[in-house]
Design an enzyme around this catalytic site. Structure first.
Site, PDB file in Angstrom:
ATOM      1  N   ASP A 198       0.869  -1.172   0.000  1.00 49.61           N
ATOM      2  CA  ASP A 198       0.000   0.000   0.000  1.00 49.61           C
ATOM      3  C   ASP A 198       0.912   1.231   0.000  1.00 49.61           C
ATOM      4  O   ASP A 198       1.762   1.376   0.875  1.00 49.61           O
ATOM      5  CB  ASP A 198      -0.865  -0.017   1.280  1.00 49.61           C
ATOM      6  CG  ASP A 198      -2.250   0.527   1.040  1.00 49.61           C
ATOM      7  OD1 ASP A 198      -2.341   1.585   0.398  1.00 49.61           O
ATOM      8  OD2 ASP A 198      -3.221  -0.087   1.507  1.00 49.61           O
TER       9      ASP A 198
ATOM     10  N   GLU B 252      -6.310   4.002  -6.058  1.00 51.58           N
ATOM     11  CA  GLU B 252      -7.628   4.232  -5.448  1.00 51.58           C
ATOM     12  C   GLU B 252      -8.128   5.611  -5.841  1.00 51.58           C
ATOM     13  O   GLU B 252      -7.419   6.611  -5.700  1.00 51.58           O
ATOM     14  CB  GLU B 252      -7.516   4.156  -3.918  1.00 51.58           C
ATOM     15  CG  GLU B 252      -8.868   4.264  -3.238  1.00 51.58           C
ATOM     16  CD  GLU B 252      -8.786   4.596  -1.743  1.00 51.58           C
ATOM     17  OE1 GLU B 252      -9.726   4.229  -1.019  1.00 51.58           O
ATOM     18  OE2 GLU B 252      -7.810   5.234  -1.302  1.00 51.58           O
TER      19      GLU B 252
ATOM     20  N   HIS C 169     -11.278  -2.790   3.541  1.00 51.30           N
ATOM     21  CA  HIS C 169     -11.199  -2.412   4.955  1.00 51.30           C
ATOM     22  C   HIS C 169     -11.954  -1.116   5.262  1.00 51.30           C
ATOM     23  O   HIS C 169     -12.028  -0.712   6.426  1.00 51.30           O
ATOM     24  CB  HIS C 169      -9.730  -2.252   5.335  1.00 51.30           C
ATOM     25  CG  HIS C 169      -9.098  -1.103   4.598  1.00 51.30           C
ATOM     26  ND1 HIS C 169      -8.917  -1.108   3.229  1.00 51.30           N
ATOM     27  CD2 HIS C 169      -8.650   0.099   5.031  1.00 51.30           C
ATOM     28  CE1 HIS C 169      -8.383   0.039   2.865  1.00 51.30           C
ATOM     29  NE2 HIS C 169      -8.204   0.786   3.934  1.00 51.30           N
ATOM     30  N   ASP C 170     -12.453  -0.431   4.236  1.00 53.14           N
ATOM     31  CA  ASP C 170     -13.225   0.794   4.446  1.00 53.14           C
ATOM     32  C   ASP C 170     -14.718   0.559   4.259  1.00 53.14           C
ATOM     33  O   ASP C 170     -15.510   1.495   4.405  1.00 53.14           O
ATOM     34  CB  ASP C 170     -12.806   1.878   3.434  1.00 53.14           C
ATOM     35  CG  ASP C 170     -11.383   2.369   3.642  1.00 53.14           C
ATOM     36  OD1 ASP C 170     -10.912   2.341   4.797  1.00 53.14           O
ATOM     37  OD2 ASP C 170     -10.744   2.771   2.649  1.00 53.14           O
TER      38      ASP C 170
ATOM     39  N   ASP D  77      -2.976   4.560  -2.361  1.00 50.06           N
ATOM     40  CA  ASP D  77      -4.030   5.136  -1.523  1.00 50.06           C
ATOM     41  C   ASP D  77      -4.456   6.513  -2.053  1.00 50.06           C
ATOM     42  O   ASP D  77      -3.596   7.363  -2.318  1.00 50.06           O
ATOM     43  CB  ASP D  77      -3.459   5.287  -0.106  1.00 50.06           C
ATOM     44  CG  ASP D  77      -4.507   5.645   0.919  1.00 50.06           C
ATOM     45  OD1 ASP D  77      -5.413   4.830   1.126  1.00 50.06           O
ATOM     46  OD2 ASP D  77      -4.416   6.741   1.504  1.00 50.06           O
TER      47      ASP D  77
HETATM   48  C1  NOJ Z   1      -8.096   5.395   1.992  1.00 53.53           C
HETATM   49  C2  NOJ Z   1      -7.812   4.222   2.879  1.00 53.53           C
HETATM   50  O1  NOJ Z   1      -8.304   3.068   2.276  1.00 53.53           O
HETATM   51  C3  NOJ Z   1      -8.437   4.543   4.216  1.00 53.53           C
HETATM   52  O2  NOJ Z   1      -8.458   3.438   5.079  1.00 53.53           O
HETATM   53  C4  NOJ Z   1      -7.698   5.695   4.814  1.00 53.53           C
HETATM   54  O3  NOJ Z   1      -8.314   6.087   6.011  1.00 53.53           O
HETATM   55  C5  NOJ Z   1      -7.663   6.897   3.859  1.00 53.53           C
HETATM   56  N1  NOJ Z   1      -7.391   6.522   2.506  1.00 53.53           N
HETATM   57  C6  NOJ Z   1      -6.588   7.852   4.288  1.00 53.53           C
HETATM   58  O4  NOJ Z   1      -5.336   7.275   4.033  1.00 53.53           O
END
Ligand code: NOJ
Length: 560
Positions: free
Chosen positions: A114, A258, A332-333, A216
């Site tokens: 990541d 992302e 994970h989000d 990210d």
């Molecule tokens: C996206 C990540 O997937 C998330 O978990 C994170 O809180 C934010 N970016 C900030 O890095």
């Protein structure tokens, strides 16, 4: 360092792209904090991951996307990096990391790191220097503005995790910008020395033998804060072009960016054949379909399959002749997919298989989020003190202060909080689900006694076995990897239906998103006889014009 190539004999003419190893690979996301704890401190770690590589090799995945394991104060569980070249002590050491890379590679599995470079941690040495003096070269690695005439923040921009997007530093008498929390100051990509440091760090990791990067919130790095343009800002593609030239070009790796804003209109700017900044993006239009347009993710909204299909199929259409896409429902989000899109009660097994079938047989690179392969469900938390995620906790404070009733907030969090997917991986029915011998950092889902790897893998028709089949199909069948996608029944609120086409072959895929039987009438020309590749309710070798699907039934029949 290229990954071991699997022998592949797809007819090149059927594709307009050079075949890459990741076109047939399935990714698996590990959230290290919650995957496997080897030393009993209640937090997952790298030796724990190594001890579970057998599970991933059995699934047949091609690479792991490893959420951050770098040194970090863990304000955002590692998405706040204090040293990009060190491992967080609770996760292990650099030697452990090298061992993970090597042992995974021996099993034909690449490690995708990541890359979190929109921001660093406020404890990174760069920020420590930047906040100590305006004269330090690192000061300009971050985004600073003077106070407003009244001494307050320069303007009223708000951070994504709640509160103002500006924080004050007394030593330099200025405010710095943070899109996320104050502990995550945004890096100033306009500074060439900063960019050179980042590229150098990326090469350092690639030279250790990793298989690529998940980037990210990469679409934020071209932002123009003064114009309040964050996503896909004016300098984004210049930076990505440069990064490609400086670091990525000529390496046999995979890159996934992302982006919460990318649309079919902008998708090929990242991954079109003439640009090749990245190999693919994680786009979220199908995910946002499940959110309240005004009140966001913490306001529950019933799921509408029609909008969801429209978004997914728009990307299938976009990548018909150019570019590539990722396929995912969970990470994970996000909440657990079986709870959010289907049923985590009586039909959980069927529903988990159905979601996997309709997603994995699309064109693109699928990602499995840890625990999805056994149908893990949302966390049944009832109190705010059970949550750990700073986004959930910050929104809780803000929304309660704004008068949202407690029960309403908790109902939203149970549906959509990030902690739903962060409870420990359920390996066994034993204590703490076999995740740790200590006290887990976040509660284990009480359903671990029935939902766990040990029990599911003992069933020949378990969810795990179903995933294994889907992962193998992508490796082995050209039509799954490269066939064109034709959707049908676009207006059905209950059934997802499409076919893939390659040469004379067709693969018909059907999934019932409801707990009721559904009568399906297929358009002309779809019916036919062939071979059943996957089925949740007994094999069918013939697709008739009209058929009945059982609750959450899914199937895929190859017609040739
Ligand atoms: C996206 C990540 O997937 C998330 O978990 C994170 O809180 C934010 N970016 C900030 O890095």
């Amino acid at each position: 360092m290229p990954l071991p190539q699997r022998s592949i004999s797809a007819p090149a003419a059927a594709r307009e792209q050079r075949e890459m190893w990741w076109h047939r690979a399935t990714g698996y996301q590990i959230y290290p904090r919650s995957f496997a704890d080897s030393n009993g401190d209640g937090v997952g770690d790298i030796p724990g991951i190594i001890s579970r590589l057998g599970h991933l090799a059995d699934l047949g995945i091609g690479f792991i996307w490893l959420s951050p394991v770098y040194a970090s104060p863990m304000v955002d569980n590692g998405y706040d990096i204090a040293d990009y070249r060190a491992i967080a002590p609770e996760y292990g050491t650099l030697e452990d990391m090298d061992r993970l890379i090597a042992e995974a590679r021996e099993r034909g599995i690449g490690i995708v790191m990541d890359l979190v470079v929109n921001h660093s941690s406020s404890l990174h040495d760069w920020f420590r220097a930047a906040r100590a003096s305006r004269e330090a070269p690192e000061h300009d690695y971050y985004i600073w503005r003077d106070a407003a005439p009244d001494g307050g923040p320069p303007d009223d921009q708000q951070a994504a995790f709640g509160g103002p997007a500006w924080s004050w530093v007394e030593e330099v008498g200025r405010y710095y910008f943070h899109y996320f929390s104050p502990a995550q100051p945004d890096l100033n990509w306009a500074n060439p020395a900063l960019r050179a440091e980042i590229y150098d760090m990326m090469r350092w990791w690639l030279d250790r033998g990793i298989a690529g990067f998940r980037m990210d919130v990469i679409s934020l790095i071209g932002k123009d804060v003064d114009a309040r343009v964050y996503e896909e800002g004016p300098s984004l593609h210049d930076h990505l072009q440069e990064m490609h030239r400086e670091v990525l070009a000529g390496r046999d790796i995979v890159t996934i960016g992302e982006s919460w804003s990318v649309s079919p209109e902008t998708g090929l700017l990242y991954c079109g054949r003439d640009r090749r900044e990245l190999d693919m993006v994680f786009e979220f239009s199908h995910i946002r379909e499940g959110w309240d347009p005004e009140r966001g993710k913490f306001a529950p909204r019933p799921f509408d399959l029609r909008g969801f299909k429209r978004e997914l199929f728009a990307w299938q259409d976009l990548t018909r002749h150019d570019g590539w896409t990722s396929l995912f429902l969970s990470n994970h989000d996000l909440p657990r997919q079986v709870s959010f899109y289907a049923d985590d009660g009586p039909y959980r097994r069927e529903a988990a298989k159905m979601l996997a079938t309709v997603l994995h047989l699309l064109k693109g690179t699928p990602f499995i989020y840890q625990g999805e392969e056994i149908g893990m469900t949302n966390a049944p938390f009832e109190r705010i003190d059970q949550y750990r995620d700073l986004e959930t906790l910050n929104h809780f404070e803000a929304q309660i202060a704004a008068g949202v009733p407690l029960e309403e907030f908790i109902a939203g969090a149970r549906r959509n909080s990030r902690d739903n997917s962060r409870t420990p991986m359920q390996w066994s029915p034993g204590p703490h689900a076999g995740f740790t011998t200590g006290t887990p950092w976040i509660e284990v889902n009480p359903n671990a006694s029935e939902i766990n790897v040990e029990q599911d893998s003992a069933q020949p028709d378990g969810i795990l076995a179903h995933y294994r089949k889907l992962v193998a199909l992508r490796r082995e069948r050209d039509i799954v990897a490269f066939g064109e996608t034709e959707p049908f029944l676009a207006n059905s609120p209950a059934v997802m239906a499409y076919q893939r086409r390659l040469g004379a072959q067709r693969l018909v895929v059907l999934g019932n998103f409801t707990g009721q039987e559904q009568e399906v009438e297929l358009p002309d020309g779809v019916e036919g006889a062939g071979t059943c590749l996957v089925a949740s309710h007994g094999e069918r070798h013939h697709i008739p014009r009209q058929l009945q699907l059982a609750p959450y039934e899914s199937l895929a029949v190859l017609i040739s």
